[in-house]
Design a protein around this motif. Structure first.
Motif, PDB file in Angstrom:
ATOM      1  N   SER A  59       0.808  -1.226   0.000  1.00  0.00           N
ATOM      2  CA  SER A  59       0.000   0.000   0.000  1.00  0.00           C
ATOM      3  C   SER A  59       0.840   1.275   0.000  1.00  0.00           C
ATOM      4  O   SER A  59       0.291   2.375  -0.070  1.00  0.00           O
ATOM      5  N   GLY A  66      -6.230  -2.452   2.018  1.00  0.00           N
ATOM      6  CA  GLY A  66      -5.560  -1.345   2.694  1.00  0.00           C
ATOM      7  C   GLY A  66      -5.266  -0.294   1.646  1.00  0.00           C
ATOM      8  O   GLY A  66      -4.587  -0.554   0.651  1.00  0.00           O
ATOM      9  N   TYR A  67      -5.777   0.872   1.841  1.00  0.00           N
ATOM     10  CA  TYR A  67      -5.781   1.923   0.819  1.00  0.00           C
ATOM     11  C   TYR A  67      -4.387   2.201   0.262  1.00  0.00           C
ATOM     12  O   TYR A  67      -3.476   2.587   0.989  1.00  0.00           O
ATOM     13  N   LEU A  70      -1.626   4.489  17.123  1.00  0.00           N
ATOM     14  CA  LEU A  70      -1.514   3.382  16.178  1.00  0.00           C
ATOM     15  C   LEU A  70      -0.171   2.676  16.304  1.00  0.00           C
ATOM     16  O   LEU A  70       0.840   3.287  16.653  1.00  0.00           O
ATOM     17  N   SER A  73       1.969  -0.790  11.778  1.00  0.00           N
ATOM     18  CA  SER A  73       0.700  -1.066  11.110  1.00  0.00           C
ATOM     19  C   SER A  73       0.737  -0.572   9.677  1.00  0.00           C
ATOM     20  O   SER A  73       1.462   0.380   9.351  1.00  0.00           O
ATOM     21  N   ALA A  93      -1.375   1.205   8.289  1.00  0.00           N
ATOM     22  CA  ALA A  93      -1.838   2.601   8.279  1.00  0.00           C
ATOM     23  C   ALA A  93      -0.673   3.563   8.452  1.00  0.00           C
ATOM     24  O   ALA A  93      -0.493   4.501   7.658  1.00  0.00           O
ATOM     25  N   THR A  97       1.783   3.319   5.535  1.00  0.00           N
ATOM     26  CA  THR A  97       1.257   3.895   4.295  1.00  0.00           C
ATOM     27  C   THR A  97       1.311   5.418   4.311  1.00  0.00           C
ATOM     28  O   THR A  97       1.727   6.039   3.336  1.00  0.00           O
ATOM     29  N   ASP A 133     -10.897  -1.046   6.306  1.00  0.00           N
ATOM     30  CA  ASP A 133      -9.693  -0.848   5.502  1.00  0.00           C
ATOM     31  C   ASP A 133      -8.502  -0.719   6.454  1.00  0.00           C
ATOM     32  O   ASP A 133      -8.532   0.059   7.403  1.00  0.00           O
ATOM     33  N   CYS A 148      -5.696   0.642   6.216  1.00  0.00           N
ATOM     34  CA  CYS A 148      -4.984   1.916   6.221  1.00  0.00           C
ATOM     35  C   CYS A 148      -5.874   3.078   6.643  1.00  0.00           C
ATOM     36  O   CYS A 148      -5.453   3.946   7.406  1.00  0.00           O
ATOM     37  N   ILE A 149      -7.106   3.089   6.158  1.00  0.00           N
ATOM     38  CA  ILE A 149      -8.017   4.198   6.486  1.00  0.00           C
ATOM     39  C   ILE A 149      -8.684   3.981   7.843  1.00  0.00           C
ATOM     40  O   ILE A 149      -9.059   4.928   8.531  1.00  0.00           O
ATOM     41  N   GLY A 150      -8.843   2.698   8.234  1.00  0.00           N
ATOM     42  CA  GLY A 150      -9.448   2.397   9.529  1.00  0.00           C
ATOM     43  C   GLY A 150     -10.954   2.544   9.552  1.00  0.00           C
ATOM     44  O   GLY A 150     -11.565   2.602  10.617  1.00  0.00           O
TER      45      GLY A 150
END
Length: 383
Positions: A123, A158-159, A225, A229, A231, A234, A303, A305-307
């Motif tokens: 991602s 995951g974005y 976070l 992760s 997120a 990314t 998602d 990455c975006i959560g």
């Protein structure tokens, strides 16, 4: 006419939309923006207002353009679907069939559809990486080919915030012989007469809007976070400063996930190909069978990455009553740009709604302005 006044044309049924734009510009919620609604091939709304500079000396004109951030992905993924339609690759093919180097480090089973639905496990970039690296598309694409996925490909979404265009763009290059930038110019924007480009040519910089960055996220957002992760990795691989989009490096680059330049009209012109069954004014881009692929649900959950809960089809987001209750369910697909821009394709109404602006709001999933405009469109459709 004062620049704060809304210009362009608007069907009386959509008067509330025009009023909302006028009010937002008058209250400084908007600096400059454009909105377009196309129904059954006709622009029933094509309006703009405000300014392209913070000093408010340059009005937002009919041909003003702006970086539309991740709305670019909708056009990049349309390019991929056109390649699918032409038989250049299939969505279920392994990426390595066309890009052998990508099979490194546990990515041998990544499929084309995983790129188009944010499920490849790649991602963003492993550190260290800079925005200058990202703008060097050959270097940064090779970096992606070498790294290991951050989760098992195909098991979750995951974005792919900044790199989706590098991934899809390399598939386009390997199968068509054209860069993504050239493919979009030759096969989409050119035939449709749409004022849209990946990047922005220097001759167009004088009509290209500035950007007002969104409010910064609170530090506790990141500290809460796990640093390992997807997120965190990314959105720090590399971290993105909105004002970098005004730099020559960004404008000259090919960031197919985020550096498209256009306005609501030009985005709408291209993306109405989806709403109208694949053909715009006699230019056929997609078959109905390829359009049906968009609505094959690939994931429906949080998602990584975006959560947030996001429902992905192939290339686009699909309506989710939790995260986007204001988008009616059914044969509709969409995506947003950082700060609020949006394009929504409604196949049931043969309607395309698009919005672009320069004063960025918080988040990647539409702002209160975005929601109010889209809601006004659907209220008008009900009349």
């Amino acid at each position: 006419m004062a620049s704060n006044e809304v210009q362009g044309q608007c069907d009386p049924k959509f008067a509330k939309l025009k009023e909302l734009l006028a009010a937002n510009v008058a209250s400084d919620e908007e600096l400059g923006a454009s909105i377009c609604v196309n129904i059954k091939g006709k622009n029933v709304v094509d309006i703009w207002a405000g300014h392209i500079d913070e000093e408010r000396k340059q009005p937002w004109e009919k041909d003003s353009i702006v970086n539309v951030w991740s709305v670019t992905k909708t056009i990049t993924n349309l390019a991929a679907l056109i390649a699918v339609d032409r038989g250049l690759f299939k969505v279920d093919d392994k990426v390595s069939k066309y890009w052998p180097e990508f099979a490194q480090n546990g990515k041998e089973d990544v499929e084309v559809r995983h790129f188009l639905s944010h499920a490849s496990g790649v991602s963003a970039w492993d550190q260290p990486v800079t925005m200058e690296d990202v703008c060097d598309v050959e270097k940064s694409t090779a970096m992606l080919a070498k790294q290991a996925p951050w989760w098992a490909p195909g098991t979750a979404a995951g974005y792919h915030a900044i790199n989706q265009g590098h991934l899809v763009g390399e598939l386009i290059r390997r199968t068509t012989g054209k860069s993504l930038k050239q493919f979009v110019a030759d096969e989409l924007a050119g035939p449709l007469g749409a004022d849209f480009q990946i990047g922005a040519q220097e001759k167009d910089w004088s009509r290209t809007s500035t950007l007002i960055p969104p409010p910064a996220l609170p530090t506790e957002f990141f500290s809460a976070l796990d640093p390992n992760s997807p997120a965190i990795k990314t959105f720090t691989g590399p971290p993105l400063n909105a004002l970098f989009a005004l730099s020559p490096a960004w404008r000259k680059g090919e960031i197919g996930a985020a550096n498209g330049h256009g306005n609501a009209r030009s985005v709408n012109r291209i993306m109405s190909a989806v709403s109208l069954g694949g053909e715009v004014d006699g230019v056929r881009l997609l078959s109905p069978e390829t359009i049906n692929l968009i609505f094959q649900e690939q994931s429906n959950g949080i998602d990584l990455c975006i959560g947030q809960p996001i429902r992905y089809g192939i290339g686009y987001g699909l309506p989710n009553p939790v995260s986007s209750p204001w988008i009616p369910e059914g044969r509709r697909c969409f995506w947003f740009g950082w700060g609020g821009s949006m394009v929504l394709m409604d196949l049931e109404n043969k309607m395309t709604f698009s919005y672009s602006m320069n004063k960025m709001g918080a988040g990647t999933g539409g702002t209160p302005r975005t929601i109010s405009y889209a809601t006004a469109v659907y209220e008008a459709l009900k009349q």
